[in-house]
Motif scaffolding. Structure first.
Motif, PDB file in Angstrom:
ATOM      1  N   VAL A  19     -27.415   3.021  85.718  1.00 48.09           N
ATOM      2  CA  VAL A  19     -26.289   3.166  86.658  1.00 48.09           C
ATOM      3  C   VAL A  19     -26.869   3.466  88.034  1.00 48.09           C
ATOM      4  CG1 VAL A  19     -24.196   4.433  87.228  1.00 48.09           C
ATOM      5  CG2 VAL A  19     -24.816   4.041  84.820  1.00 48.09           C
ATOM      6  N   ARG A  74     -23.790  -1.178  87.659  1.00 49.54           N
ATOM      7  CA  ARG A  74     -24.459  -1.092  86.367  1.00 49.54           C
ATOM      8  C   ARG A  74     -25.270  -2.346  86.128  1.00 49.54           C
ATOM      9  NH1 ARG A  74     -20.047   2.035  85.904  1.00 49.54           N
ATOM     10  NH2 ARG A  74     -20.231   3.979  84.701  1.00 49.54           N
ATOM     11  N   THR A  78     -29.600  -0.137  80.054  1.00 54.83           N
ATOM     12  CA  THR A  78     -28.571  -0.163  81.095  1.00 54.83           C
ATOM     13  C   THR A  78     -28.756   1.035  82.020  1.00 54.83           C
ATOM     14  OG1 THR A  78     -26.977  -1.253  79.628  1.00 54.83           O
ATOM     15  CG2 THR A  78     -26.098  -0.145  81.583  1.00 54.83           C
ATOM     16  N   ASN A  97     -29.115   6.623  87.590  1.00 53.48           N
ATOM     17  CA  ASN A  97     -28.833   7.528  86.463  1.00 53.48           C
ATOM     18  C   ASN A  97     -28.812   8.992  86.897  1.00 53.48           C
ATOM     19  OD1 ASN A  97     -28.737   5.291  84.856  1.00 53.48           O
ATOM     20  ND2 ASN A  97     -30.576   5.735  83.674  1.00 53.48           N
TER      21      ASN A  97
END
Length: 359
Positions: free
Chosen positions: A238, A247, A236, A214
């Protein structure tokens, strides 16, 4: 399809292609003069290196099974999801590109060294060539079998030891280059294993390096733990790795149902990446080169040591037999010892591979 293509190529006799079950062989005499040239240039220095190889190989013949026994007992007492020994299959147990490249380098230096030492000992080489076992490439050098049988013990030990000793040299040279290239601060976190049926399973892969999550840089295990402590199930995230952006929807932590769980076994990578490699090749070039060096090191040292297990037809099996012959044991006792040690070693290897799946 590969078998069909090479069966067709067998019609061209100049190719000298031979198929043995699923193994394809291409034999040639080209390259023998190159091996002889290297041997001649090495001269007396080559004999000294070969003798050093004998010492290292003899030590490895006894140390390798002891080390494996130690780690087997250790994993038996404290089970680990990562096996002590694994089959080397590019694209399955090791990365496809880095694995294949590492195997090719390993085999070329291994077989070339056998050939060079054979030529140092004035021994005839019948042929050199390449092979393909399914998708796994290989190479070979064939010293004259009759001359090898008639050779004295020292000559045999030099030839048997040469391949693995060359692998050790290549492997530890790669390690020194890796340490040198990685001089700087720690960046990234290496994925040692992906837990089956976890959120990461099928998305992340063993051998990847997590660079950020993230947008937050991950410079080691501590950064990763701190980030994950603030996540929730079904969130979720990243993940930026050296292989691209992934992801993942987090699962529920088995010990805290309010905390997110990714499902990977992690470890600190080598120090990185403020180095001359990054300066010239960029971040992704840096990761590619250092990962290549890592696999060259791991495969050369690992396979080189495994090749010295006292199991015929591995080089270690022939070395072990020659050592027992020197002691002057009766032939029946000698064969029993060679067979018994080989059976023990094979059993140990198989159990080490299967242990994580049995516990």
């Amino acid at each position: 399809s590969i078998i069909i293509i090479l069966d067709y190529l067998q019609k061209f006799k100049n190719w000298n292609i031979e198929r043995q079950s699923v193994v394809l062989l291409i034999r040639t005499k080209k390259g023998i003069s190159f091996i002889e040239t290297i041997a001649n240039k090495l001269g007396r220095f080559g004999y000294k290196v070969a003798d050093a190889g004998v010492v290292v190989a003899i030590i490895s013949v006894f140390v390798a099974p002891v080390l494996m026994t130690y780690y087997f007992i250790k994993n038996l007492v404290t089970p680990s999801p990562v096996p002590t020994v694994t089959l080397v299959i590019p694209g399955i147990t090791i990365p496809l590109f880095y694995g294949l490249a590492g195997i090719i380098i390993l085999i070329v230096f291994h077989e070339l060294s056998h050939g060079i030492v054979a030529k140092l000992e004035k021994m005839k080489i019948d042929s050199v060539g390449a092979l393909l076992f399914l998708i796994i490439p290989g190479a070979f050098v064939e010293p004259n079998e009759e001359e090898l049988k008639k050779a004295n013990r020292r000559t045999k030990l030099r030839i048997y030891s040469a391949g693995s000793f060359a692998n050790y040299i290549v492997g530890f040279t790669a390690l020194l280059l890796l340490i040198s290239a990685s001089h700087g601060f720690s960046q990234g976190m290496y994925i040692n294993e992906v837990i089956k049926n976890s959120s990461a399973y099928g998305v992340l892969e063993r051998g990847e390096t997590i660079v950020s999550i993230n947008g937050t840089e991950i410079n080691g295990v501590e950064d990763f733990i701190n980030f994950m402590n603030n996540t929730k199930p079904n969130e979720t995230i990243v993940i930026q790795t050296d292989r691209g952006i992934k992801r993942v929807v987090l699962g529920e932590h088995p010990k805290n149902n309010n905390k997110g769980f990714l499902g990977i076994v992690i470890k600190e990578p080598f120090k990185a990446p403020k180095s001359y490699i990054r300066k010239f090749f960029g971040v992704y070039g840096y990761w590619a080169i250092t990962k290549m060096l890592y696999w060259i090191f791991l495969l050369n040292v690992g396979v080189g040591m495994f090749n010295l297990f006292p199991i015929k037809p591995l080089d270690g099996g022939f070395i072990f037999e020659e050592l027992l012959t020197k002691i002057g044991l009766r032939e029946r006792l000698l064969k029993s010892l060679v067979y018994g040690v080989a059976v023990f070693s094979i059993t140990l290897v198989l159990l080490s591979i299967l242990l994580p799946y049995l516990t």
